[in-house]
Scaffold this active site. Structure first.
Site, PDB file in Angstrom:
ATOM      1  N   ASP A 159       0.889  -1.165   0.000  1.00  0.00           N
ATOM      2  CA  ASP A 159       0.000   0.000   0.000  1.00  0.00           C
ATOM      3  C   ASP A 159       0.924   1.211   0.000  1.00  0.00           C
ATOM      4  O   ASP A 159       1.485   1.569   1.036  1.00  0.00           O
ATOM      5  CB  ASP A 159      -0.894  -0.009   1.242  1.00  0.00           C
ATOM      6  CG  ASP A 159      -1.777   1.223   1.324  1.00  0.00           C
ATOM      7  OD1 ASP A 159      -2.238   1.708   0.264  1.00  0.00           O
ATOM      8  OD2 ASP A 159      -2.010   1.712   2.442  1.00  0.00           O
TER       9      ASP A 159
ATOM     10  N   GLU B 110      -1.154  -1.193  -5.053  1.00  0.00           N
ATOM     11  CA  GLU B 110      -2.435  -0.559  -5.340  1.00  0.00           C
ATOM     12  C   GLU B 110      -2.190   0.609  -6.277  1.00  0.00           C
ATOM     13  O   GLU B 110      -1.326   1.451  -6.007  1.00  0.00           O
ATOM     14  CB  GLU B 110      -3.106  -0.074  -4.059  1.00  0.00           C
ATOM     15  CG  GLU B 110      -4.465   0.545  -4.330  1.00  0.00           C
ATOM     16  CD  GLU B 110      -5.223   0.918  -3.074  1.00  0.00           C
ATOM     17  OE1 GLU B 110      -6.406   1.263  -3.206  1.00  0.00           O
ATOM     18  OE2 GLU B 110      -4.645   0.867  -1.984  1.00  0.00           O
TER      19      GLU B 110
ATOM     20  N   HIS C  83      -3.170   0.796   6.734  1.00  0.00           N
ATOM     21  CA  HIS C  83      -2.149   0.629   5.692  1.00  0.00           C
ATOM     22  C   HIS C  83      -1.698  -0.835   5.603  1.00  0.00           C
ATOM     23  O   HIS C  83      -1.432  -1.339   4.514  1.00  0.00           O
ATOM     24  CB  HIS C  83      -0.943   1.538   5.955  1.00  0.00           C
ATOM     25  CG  HIS C  83      -1.324   2.978   6.067  1.00  0.00           C
ATOM     26  ND1 HIS C  83      -1.702   3.721   4.981  1.00  0.00           N
ATOM     27  CD2 HIS C  83      -1.404   3.795   7.139  1.00  0.00           C
ATOM     28  CE1 HIS C  83      -1.998   4.952   5.381  1.00  0.00           C
ATOM     29  NE2 HIS C  83      -1.830   5.014   6.683  1.00  0.00           N
TER      30      HIS C  83
ATOM     31  N   ASP D  90      -4.603  -2.799   4.020  1.00  0.00           N
ATOM     32  CA  ASP D  90      -4.640  -2.531   2.577  1.00  0.00           C
ATOM     33  C   ASP D  90      -3.543  -3.295   1.840  1.00  0.00           C
ATOM     34  O   ASP D  90      -3.776  -3.826   0.754  1.00  0.00           O
ATOM     35  CB  ASP D  90      -4.506  -1.028   2.303  1.00  0.00           C
ATOM     36  CG  ASP D  90      -5.730  -0.231   2.742  1.00  0.00           C
ATOM     37  OD1 ASP D  90      -6.768  -0.840   3.057  1.00  0.00           O
ATOM     38  OD2 ASP D  90      -5.633   1.014   2.779  1.00  0.00           O
TER      39      ASP D  90
END
Length: 166
Positions: free
Chosen positions: A7, A70, A143, A146
């Site tokens: 992330d 991402e 974070h 993710d």
């Protein structure tokens, strides 16, 4: 399949390593998770250097088959996009040095892969990460959750033959 999920962020960068089963339902095992923190008070080269070093250490320690990030979408935040680019660049160099291919997924793809629909909330995605990894608690901070979601997303799409190279 071992996947390192990232992330990207310059102040908080999530790193999550999972080992996903090759067949059946999306089940995986958490191998490593951390958030690399830097401060705006530090020099840019120190921030980028720390991110590069931690990403490279994770790549060398766990030897993942893929690194998944991402995709970032910035419409009006040019300065933030620029600095997140520093972090992403550091991770990409580490992947290149380790010979690990890089894949990218947008937020809708993550939600679709983990929750079954593209409009899932962050909380719903985090709960699916918890379930897929068999964790007692939802990974924190966000974070980390993710980064693990990105790694699981790659495992999902790789099994379908639909992995998306960066």
């Amino acid at each position: 399949m071992i996947v390192l999920g990232v992330d990207p962020g310059i102040t908080h960068l999530g790193l999550g390593v999972v080992e996903a089963e090759e067949k059946g339902a999306l089940k995986a095992r958490l191998l490593h998770g951390e958030v690399v923190r830097t401060s705006h008070k530090e020099k840019a080269e120190a921030r980028v250097g720390r991110i590069h070093a931690r990403a490279k250490e994770a790549l060398l320690a766990f030897r993942p088959e893929a690194l998944a990030v991402e995709e970032q979408f910035f419409y009006r935040q040019n300065e933030l996009a620029y600095k997140v680019g520093w972090a992403l660049g550091a991770v990409l160099v580490a992947a290149f040095e380790a010979g690990v291919p890089v894949y990218a997924y947008g937020p809708m793809q993550v939600k679709q892969a983990l929750a079954g629909h593209g409009h899932a909330s962050k909380e719903e995605v985090a709960l699916m990460v918890r379930s897929a990894l068999g964790l007692k608690e939802t990974p924190r901070p966000s974070h980390l959750a993710d980064a693990l979601a990105i790694a699981l997303t790659h495992a999902f799409y790789a099994r379908l033959g639909a992995a998306k190279p960066l």
